[in-house]
Design a protein around this motif. Sequence first.
Motif: not given
Length: 578
Positions: A318-320, A371-376
């Motif tokens: 979903x993030x992608x 995927x780059x999470x960025x500490x979400x």
Amino acid sequence: MWRRTYLLLLLIRVYFALSPSYLHPDEHFQGPEVFAGRVLAYPSQLPWEFTTSLPIRSVFPLWPIYEVPMSLLKWFYTEIGSGSPPPQLVYYALRAGMFLLSFVLEDWAIYELVPSPRHRRATVVLVASSYVTWTYQTHTFSNSLETLLVAWGLVLIRRIVENKVRAVYPLHSIPVLLPCATLGCAGPRTDQLQQRSSYFSYAVFSFIAVVGVFNRITFPAFLLFPGLQLLPYFQRKPASLAAIIGFGLLFSLTAIYIDTSFYRPTASILSIIRDPIITPLNNILYNTDKNNLAIHGLHPHHQHFLANLTQLLGPAYIVMILSLFSRPIVPFAMRNARALSAVSATFILSIFPHQEPRFLLPCVPLLLSCVRMHRNRLFLATWIIFNAAMGFLMGVYHQGGIVPAQLAMRDIINTNTVAQGIKSAPDATVFWWKTYSPPLWLLGADGDHASADASASSYADAGANTALNKTTSISTFDLMGIPGPEMITRLDSSVPTCGSSSPVYLVAPTSATFLDSYIPDSSETERAANLQLYRLWSYRQHLNLDDMDFGEDGVKETLGRVIGRRGLGVWSVRRRCK
């Protein structure tokens, strides 16, 4: 912090690797079942892919994964004079082997494929936290092997294109280079070492390509477009292309020879040359016929993109998708060979109407590396919940009682035989209903066995209770999901008349309410026919997701039955005698 997290995820992977869930029949019947009978004299029944006149499955990539461990275990038990190894040991040894392959090769490849040191650790942890890594990659699937081959194919493409000395050196060259670089000693010239290591990379790449194609014909779809970046390199160095083709032909001829010898054990070398069995070609011809695919189930062409990737990746997918609506249209994290491999392969595989989630297993680590999470925190929370739920569902409960039941079947039968006061061990008949096909090799019989028919086999038991002084022959019948009345008819024709001890057993989910009226302590006993079921054994961690009938029973009643009454039982089937 990341090291402690990775270690915890590694322990979780070990737990799921040793949990006896059963994801798909192919994990047994296209792997261990093929070699268990040949190597260990276990009962086995080859699936149709290996018995058709044009076999579509190669044994070339299966040999090191299954036959070698089985042969080593057999050698060890022969040396210590203990006969054949127990099936439990073989089963968990193969699972442990798949875990090691996943832990070493998959994680290593992902670490190399991510060029940014800043993102490498987060990517490895993200891939290690996926339930796909915990479950599918630790099971004996050809798709799991394909995942490793695709990842290392991309690694080799990158190494060849970059053509850097440090990237392509074999590990054993490093100790030679370092002292000579610092002390100025007379060591091998850099260009000579680079040439040797380049040819080493060509050979490994060719081997991976050949094993990948013979393992699954879907393999080229993952390397087709990433492999185009090799064209300028081949133009500059035509000898490299010739070397890759030469090594590829050598490995292909070896694979064809091994396959032909497997399917025609008595064939001479001349006959193999004249009429070889090329399993990838047979596989392509079979799968390009839509009538053949219809037998296995047809799906819409968007199945992979809309359903299968969502099932495998969950919130990461979903993030992608959401990132595609940002500018630029193609996010920077997706501009790499990993994303190109996964997306292009999914498009190619979507052309074929038969689409299962496991066909996209190689896409999972590749896409997660983008995927780059960025500490979400929201993403992390949904990611943990999704993988924990899917991990226990697919890694523990999904058809989870079949393997323990089959491993315990001989003890169950022998114990019941003694309890009935029978001094000789009669031949037993076991019917399986509303489950996946039971792996016959898990019975672990050492004696002679013979196939009864296409759906049943009889085997001699070398490990029967010594008090019986006789081996027990077990006939296994897979009734799949036939209607309940038809199943009872099959049982009724096999159970002996009153006054005789019944050697008939039924294995079925405890969630099947149809069986309630045949259980003696049931309030509905009076409605039963002349058969009664006596439960001998049960396994609670079993869910039968194929037994959901929302249309007839309703959502609440169906979930209450399938989940609330989850489990797998083994019953002794006897006649009701007055």
